[in-house]
Design a protein around this motif. Structure first.
Motif, PDB file in Angstrom:
ATOM      1  N   ASP A 139       3.109  -4.223   3.379  1.00  0.00           N
ATOM      2  CA  ASP A 139       3.198  -5.576   3.929  1.00  0.00           C
ATOM      3  C   ASP A 139       2.423  -5.588   5.248  1.00  0.00           C
ATOM      4  O   ASP A 139       2.745  -4.818   6.169  1.00  0.00           O
ATOM      5  N   PRO A 140       1.407  -6.434   5.380  1.00  0.00           N
ATOM      6  CA  PRO A 140       0.558  -6.372   6.573  1.00  0.00           C
ATOM      7  C   PRO A 140       1.262  -6.796   7.867  1.00  0.00           C
ATOM      8  O   PRO A 140       0.795  -6.458   8.953  1.00  0.00           O
ATOM      9  N   VAL A 141       2.369  -7.515   7.749  1.00  0.00           N
ATOM     10  CA  VAL A 141       3.054  -7.980   8.952  1.00  0.00           C
ATOM     11  C   VAL A 141       4.079  -6.955   9.431  1.00  0.00           C
ATOM     12  O   VAL A 141       4.072  -6.532  10.588  1.00  0.00           O
ATOM     13  N   THR A 142       4.994  -6.548   8.542  1.00  0.00           N
ATOM     14  CA  THR A 142       6.086  -5.649   8.947  1.00  0.00           C
ATOM     15  C   THR A 142       5.721  -4.175   8.815  1.00  0.00           C
ATOM     16  O   THR A 142       6.433  -3.322   9.336  1.00  0.00           O
ATOM     17  N   LYS A 143       4.634  -3.879   8.091  1.00  0.00           N
ATOM     18  CA  LYS A 143       4.211  -2.505   7.798  1.00  0.00           C
ATOM     19  C   LYS A 143       5.206  -1.754   6.907  1.00  0.00           C
ATOM     20  O   LYS A 143       5.188  -0.512   6.847  1.00  0.00           O
ATOM     21  N   VAL A 144       6.042  -2.492   6.207  1.00  0.00           N
ATOM     22  CA  VAL A 144       6.879  -1.859   5.192  1.00  0.00           C
ATOM     23  C   VAL A 144       5.982  -1.383   4.057  1.00  0.00           C
ATOM     24  O   VAL A 144       5.141  -2.141   3.544  1.00  0.00           O
ATOM     25  N   GLU A 145       6.141  -0.123   3.677  1.00  0.00           N
ATOM     26  CA  GLU A 145       5.328   0.464   2.613  1.00  0.00           C
ATOM     27  C   GLU A 145       6.152   0.631   1.340  1.00  0.00           C
ATOM     28  O   GLU A 145       7.339   1.005   1.398  1.00  0.00           O
ATOM     29  N   LEU A 146       5.517   0.386   0.223  1.00  0.00           N
ATOM     30  CA  LEU A 146       6.103   0.680  -1.083  1.00  0.00           C
ATOM     31  C   LEU A 146       5.283   1.787  -1.714  1.00  0.00           C
ATOM     32  O   LEU A 146       4.075   1.636  -1.918  1.00  0.00           O
ATOM     33  N   HIS A 147       5.925   2.898  -2.009  1.00  0.00           N
ATOM     34  CA  HIS A 147       5.280   3.998  -2.711  1.00  0.00           C
ATOM     35  C   HIS A 147       5.722   3.926  -4.167  1.00  0.00           C
ATOM     36  O   HIS A 147       6.825   4.357  -4.515  1.00  0.00           O
TER      37      HIS A 147
END
Length: 720
Positions: A139-147
């Motif tokens: 997510d470009p805003v929160t920087k939450v990553e999904l692997h």
């Protein structure tokens, strides 16, 4: 290679022996699902359909292109807050209270071998047996990553899915929904096959059309449950046992789950599986990770039998582990229906003597040996031996049983506590309760909070102190209630991980002990438990006729070797039904064979029948355990239940049939076999008759005329 990536089109292709799975990181950065089905060459992005869809939003990155909508495009991992109004796999609540995650493709990795999951069971594979694809979305805003993790077992036609959610940002977030796998189909008309039930009548197969609504099944009981099993099949309308397309999804997890299936406004089908969004929210501080349990996917266009066999092979070879998986297991007799709580050490020894005389390998001392427990109202948690009841130490009792030439096993229920127990009086806060409220009771017992390490460690110490007292060779691990008092949104997930942690330590410390899982029978019959216990008590219902349906439903995903199944007394203790010893034996041989009765109450004829059963089972136990399993009838619809196992080289087969009805002047009954070699001939062991393989599969075999109710037959065939 099983996994390839086209740098130009950004299309990922996963290939197994007979299937292809394909997806694309498109120009907007979204990961679109393209295809899953029979193996094919080429790229499938031509299937995507774009149009100006009224009331279907367009992501900002699409600019003025109103034909691009995530509300209509097929996705690998749909998220809330992106303009897709269908069922979503992911919901992230951000620090500002908004619920949105807009994951786009960043990078990927392809590696030899199969990924592993920390703290969770998973499909295991050697490096040369599998490949792993990890796709990272952000997510470009929160920087939450999904692997997004994909494991490909090429020879097995298995693809696994899991997701690791990483908070790579600076502010905390909360995971409110995290499914593990989603399948989107651009067209097609499908049925959903699910397995519903209740205590003592689990895994009834039900087939229903996927329609223009969202169908949700799952569990909020803290376990995978008696009510729904975490395995579903999406099948074409004309798919049957022998032909047609079908997709399986099996959750490798033993707690709350959710399956959602829907046909959307454009007749596209979406099905997804993972953790339920009820009673769940998981906080992630900056840098923290959350792992979603694994889903096993499999596809075939050869019908339901082939799909089942693919899952059976996967579970036997890549889920179950330990010395007993592919070994002959001891035939046991359990003290529960023989004596219930009313036993002494002498009772167990007498049971061992009877077992030895019949040829049974093991005696299991069930509930009632600890604390002051003479009924189900006290002492859970007080894992010390009631030496007064047993007439001596556990060490001495085990020695006496072993002296009769019989192995010894024991029942435990580590996750539970009675309010009338020393443990509860000392640590009432260890039970799962909601602060300020009286707890919900079930079976007059409470659940220990296995999400807490100090609780697990103390119970582990107490259980080990019992097991170390003698030559214990089998454990029946029971769990006899659901979780009701959920005091925090993370507890249902952390509880299951705590159970897995306990089992991991137990199996490592006692690798030579055979553990059988149980939760009131089949209330936690899932691939997660099979990772630690190679067999599970299939149901508390031991009635042979009911068992044909229970074991039929179980067989769609789980191998025969995983099903705990016993011959019990008649009239049956659950239904009152009377069936012959032979019929009960035929039903129980479709599982891990054993007995649930008091041999002292049997007459000489019945004891002779048991000896004959044991000889029959031991002759065919390897074939039953390792052979390919076929369902030959549907006991919910047909007048008889029939199934068979065939050896890998097609040289041997064992056919089992149980009549379910009795009629005057009945029509002749034929059973059509499967899996035989067409050009070969097979001799039937009992009669010596020789049959052509093709005829057995086309015309079938004639059953004897019935002379009594609930007759059963076993037909052993060998290639000549």
């Amino acid at each position: 290679m099983a996994i390839t990536f086209n740098e130009t089109t950004r299309i990922f292709t996963l290939t197994t022996a007979h299937t292809t799975y394909q997806m694309q990181a498109d120009a907007q950065g979204y990961l679109l699902h393209l295809y899953y089905g029979a193996r094919t060459a080429g790229e499938m992005d031509y299937l995507l359909n774009y149009g100006d869809r009224g009331f279907s939003g367009n992501p900002n990155s699409a600019g003025s292109d109103r034909t691009y909508s995530l509300d209509a495009l097929p996705q690998e991992y749909p998220s809330l807050g992106t303009g897709d109004f269908r069922n979503y796999a992911l919901n992230i609540e951000n620090a500002d209270g908004s619920q949105c995650c807009n994951p786009v493709y960043i990078t990927h990795e392809i590696a030899a071998g199969k990924y592993t999951l920390k703290g969770l069971p998973f499909v295991r594979a050697e490096e040369n047996e599998a490949e792993t694809l990890k796709i990272i979305l952000e997510d470009p805003v929160t920087k939450v990553e999904l692997h997004l993790l994909y494991g490909v077992l090429e020879k097995e036609d298995i693809i696994t899915r899991s997701v690791i959610i990483k908070n790579a940002g600076k502010a905390p977030v909360t995971v409110k929904k995290a499914q593990s796998a989603c399948l989107d189909f651009l067209h097609g008309d499908y049925d959903l096959i699910k397995f519903y039930g209740r205590h003592a009548m689990e895994r009834n197969m039900e087939r229903m059309p996927v329609s223009h609504e969202s169908t949700r099944i799952g569990s909020r009981r803290g376990t995978s449950s008696h009510q729904y099993n975490p395995g579903v099949i999406l099948a074409g309308k004309n798919t049957n046992e022998d032909s047609g397309s079908c997709y399986g999804m099996l959750f490798v997890y033993s707690g709350n789950f959710l399956v959602e299936a829907e046909k959307d406004q454009y007749d596209q089908t979406r099905i997804q599986m993972g953790l339920t969004d009820e009673l769940f929210a998981y906080s992630l501080e900056a840098g923290a990770e959350f792992t979603a349990p694994e889903v096993i996917l499999s596809y075939t266009n050869k019908g339901l039998s082939r799909l089942s066999q693919q899952y059976h092979h996967c579970i036997m070879n890549h889920i179950c582990q330990g010395k007993y998986v592919h070994a002959n297991r001891p035939v046991l007799i359990n003290s529960w229906e023989a004596a219930y709580f009313d036993f002494t050490g002498d009772t167990i020894v007498e049971l061992a003597k009877e077992a030895k005389a019949l040829g049974i390998d093991m005696v299991v001392m069930d509930d009632g040996w600890f604390g002051k427990r003479n009924d189900d109202n006290s002492s859970l948690g007080d894992w010390y031996v009631n030496e007064e009841k047993l007439g001596g130490t556990l060490t001495k009792l085990i020695e006496r049983v072993n002296a009769e030439g019989v192995k010894f096993g024991i029942w435990i229920e580590p996750e539970m506590v009675s309010e009338d127990s020393d443990l509860y009086r000392e640590h009432p806060d260890w039970a799962i309760t909601i602060p300020g409220r009286k707890p919900v009771r079930s079976r007059n017992q409470l659940v220990l909070d296995f999400s807490r390490k100090e609780v697990r460690d103390e119970i582990f110490k107490r259980i080990c102190a019992v097991l170390d007292q003698g030559n214990v060779e089998y454990i029946k691990w029971d769990m006899n209630r659901s979780l009701a008092d959920i005091y925090a949104p993370n507890v249902t997930y952390d509880y299951v991980l705590g159970v897995y942690d306990f089992l991991e330590k137990l199996t490592n410390r006692y690798p030579d002990i055979l553990i059988e899982g149980c939760s009131g029978g089949g209330g936690r019959f899932d691939a997660g438990m099979l990772y630690y216990t190679p067999q599970i008590w299939c149901s508390d219902n031991t009635d042979a006729i009911n068992r044909t349906r229970i074991q039929y439903g179980t067989s769609f995903f789980y191998p025969v070797a995983a099903m705990g199944s016993h011959v019990s007394a008649v009239p049956n203790h659950q239904t009152g039904r009377v069936t012959s010893m032979h019929t009960r034996g035929v039903a129980a041989m479709s599982g891990t064979f054993g007995y649930e009765l008091n041999p002292a109450l049997l007459n000489a004829k019945e004891k002779a029948e048991i000896r004959a059963q044991l000889a029959q089972y031991r002759e065919y136990q390897e074939l039953i355990r390792e052979g390919d399993y076929y369902r030959l009838s549907n006991p919910f619809q047909d007048n008889f239940a029939a199934w068979m196992v065939v050896s890998d080289d097609r040289s041997k087969a064992l056919v089992s049939v149980i009549r379910l009805t009795a009629e005057a002047n009945p029509s002749a009954a034929y059973v059509t076999l499967k899996g035989m070699e067409e050009d070969a001939f097979y001799r039937e062991k009992t009669t010596g008759k020789v049959y052509p393989g093709a005829a057995l599969m086309e015309a079938g075999i004639l059953l004897p005329a019935a002379v009594s109710e609930y007759e059963a037959y076993q037909i052993a065939l060998e290639r000549v």
